[in-house]
Scaffold this motif. Structure first.
Motif, PDB file in Angstrom:
ATOM      1  N   ASN A   1       0.833  -1.334  -0.014  1.00 51.10           N
ATOM      2  CA  ASN A   1      -0.073   0.033   0.017  1.00 51.10           C
ATOM      3  C   ASN A   1       1.106   1.184  -0.068  1.00 51.10           C
ATOM      4  OD1 ASN A   1      -2.402  -1.532   0.055  1.00 51.10           O
ATOM      5  ND2 ASN A   1      -2.524  -1.466   2.179  1.00 51.10           N
ATOM      6  N   ARG A   2       1.878   1.245   0.892  1.00 54.02           N
ATOM      7  CA  ARG A   2       2.933   2.417   0.761  1.00 54.02           C
ATOM      8  C   ARG A   2       3.468   2.483  -0.461  1.00 54.02           C
ATOM      9  NH1 ARG A   2       6.692   3.110   6.102  1.00 54.02           N
ATOM     10  NH2 ARG A   2       4.636   3.463   6.818  1.00 54.02           N
TER      11      ARG A   2
ATOM     12  N   ASP B   1       2.375   1.649  -3.450  1.00 52.92           N
ATOM     13  CA  ASP B   1       1.417   2.321  -4.302  1.00 52.92           C
ATOM     14  C   ASP B   1       0.935   3.734  -4.073  1.00 52.92           C
ATOM     15  OD1 ASP B   1       0.796  -0.311  -5.744  1.00 52.92           O
ATOM     16  OD2 ASP B   1      -0.693  -0.872  -4.353  1.00 52.92           O
ATOM     17  N   ARG B   2       1.276   4.118  -2.857  1.00 54.88           N
ATOM     18  CA  ARG B   2       0.696   5.698  -2.686  1.00 54.88           C
ATOM     19  C   ARG B   2       1.864   6.476  -3.296  1.00 54.88           C
ATOM     20  NH1 ARG B   2       0.940   6.506   3.286  1.00 54.88           N
ATOM     21  NH2 ARG B   2       0.941   4.217   3.752  1.00 54.88           N
ATOM     22  N   TYR B   3       3.136   5.761  -3.216  1.00 59.33           N
ATOM     23  CA  TYR B   3       4.261   6.758  -3.907  1.00 59.33           C
ATOM     24  C   TYR B   3       4.190   6.755  -5.490  1.00 59.33           C
ATOM     25  CZ  TYR B   3       6.498   6.748   0.459  1.00 59.33           C
ATOM     26  OH  TYR B   3       6.886   7.118   1.846  1.00 59.33           O
ATOM     27  N   ASN B   4       3.073   6.294  -6.197  1.00 54.23           N
ATOM     28  CA  ASN B   4       3.004   5.942  -7.465  1.00 54.23           C
ATOM     29  C   ASN B   4       4.311   5.349  -8.078  1.00 54.23           C
ATOM     30  OD1 ASN B   4       0.525   6.916  -7.537  1.00 54.23           O
ATOM     31  ND2 ASN B   4       1.068   9.067  -7.413  1.00 54.23           N
ATOM     32  N   ASP B   5       4.896   4.358  -7.273  1.00 51.00           N
ATOM     33  CA  ASP B   5       6.121   3.627  -7.929  1.00 51.00           C
ATOM     34  C   ASP B   5       5.643   2.734  -8.833  1.00 51.00           C
ATOM     35  OD1 ASP B   5       8.507   3.208  -8.612  1.00 51.00           O
ATOM     36  OD2 ASP B   5       9.053   2.230  -6.568  1.00 51.00           O
ATOM     37  N   ALA B   6       6.121   2.453 -10.062  1.00 47.92           N
ATOM     38  CA  ALA B   6       5.740   1.449 -10.719  1.00 47.92           C
ATOM     39  C   ALA B   6       6.275   0.021 -10.270  1.00 47.92           C
ATOM     40  CB  ALA B   6       6.082   1.610 -12.408  1.00 47.92           C
ATOM     41  N   TRP B   7       6.215  -0.346  -9.216  1.00 49.64           N
ATOM     42  CA  TRP B   7       6.916  -1.553  -8.701  1.00 49.64           C
ATOM     43  C   TRP B   7       6.403  -2.826  -9.181  1.00 49.64           C
ATOM     44  CZ3 TRP B   7       4.424  -5.203  -5.390  1.00 49.64           C
ATOM     45  CH2 TRP B   7       3.359  -4.654  -4.821  1.00 49.64           C
ATOM     46  N   ARG B   8       4.908  -2.694  -9.550  1.00 54.69           N
ATOM     47  CA  ARG B   8       4.363  -3.708  -9.825  1.00 54.69           C
ATOM     48  C   ARG B   8       4.695  -4.329 -11.096  1.00 54.69           C
ATOM     49  NH1 ARG B   8      -0.156  -5.333  -6.468  1.00 54.69           N
ATOM     50  NH2 ARG B   8      -0.622  -3.476  -5.041  1.00 54.69           N
ATOM     51  N   HIS B   9       5.276  -3.519 -12.154  1.00 57.11           N
ATOM     52  CA  HIS B   9       5.463  -3.768 -13.313  1.00 57.11           C
ATOM     53  C   HIS B   9       6.982  -4.325 -13.623  1.00 57.11           C
ATOM     54  CE1 HIS B   9       1.695  -2.470 -14.174  1.00 57.11           C
ATOM     55  NE2 HIS B   9       1.748  -1.512 -13.560  1.00 57.11           N
TER      56      HIS B   9
END
Length: 118
Positions: A54-55, A57-65
């Motif tokens: 969640n944290r 995702d809040r930073y709008n980091d494209a870590w999932r990709h």
């Protein structure tokens, strides 16, 4: 007399069986405690991972990709095979020293010192 001996044998058998059952029950309780402890640890870890996701995702980091890449094996514990121990190296040095002792020494202390033999 014979019946008394049978009763005492039976009583001893029952007591041994009871003690064995107690030991098994104690061991089972330890297993249950360990299992519950592991469940709590897993649950806590899952919560921590969820909070971290969640944290991020809040930073709008494209870590999932981002593709997941396995880390390089750099530590000794991660390398295949067993690392050589210092004792093995010491044994090799001792073995070499013994071999060196067996070799004949070449010195200039011969009785024909100073004479040229051709």
């Amino acid at each position: 007399m014979l019946s008394d001996e049978k009763k005492t044998k039976y009583r001893r058998f029952v007591e041994q069986l009871y003690l064995k059952c107690q030991e098994i029950q104690d061991q089972n309780q330890r297993y249950v405690f360990r299992l519950n402890k592991m469940k709590k640890l897993i649950k806590r870890r899952s919560k921590d991972v969820e909070i971290l996701k969640n944290r991020l995702d809040r930073y709008n980091d494209a870590w999932r990709h981002v593709p997941i890449v396995a880390p390089h094996r750099t530590r000794k514990t991660e390398l295949r095979g067993r690392p050589k121990s210092k004792s093995l190296e010491a044994k090799a040095r001792k073995k070499k020293a013994k071999q060196d002792e067996k070799l004949p020494l070449v010195t200039n202390n011969s009785p024909n010192k100073g004479t040229d033999i051709q």
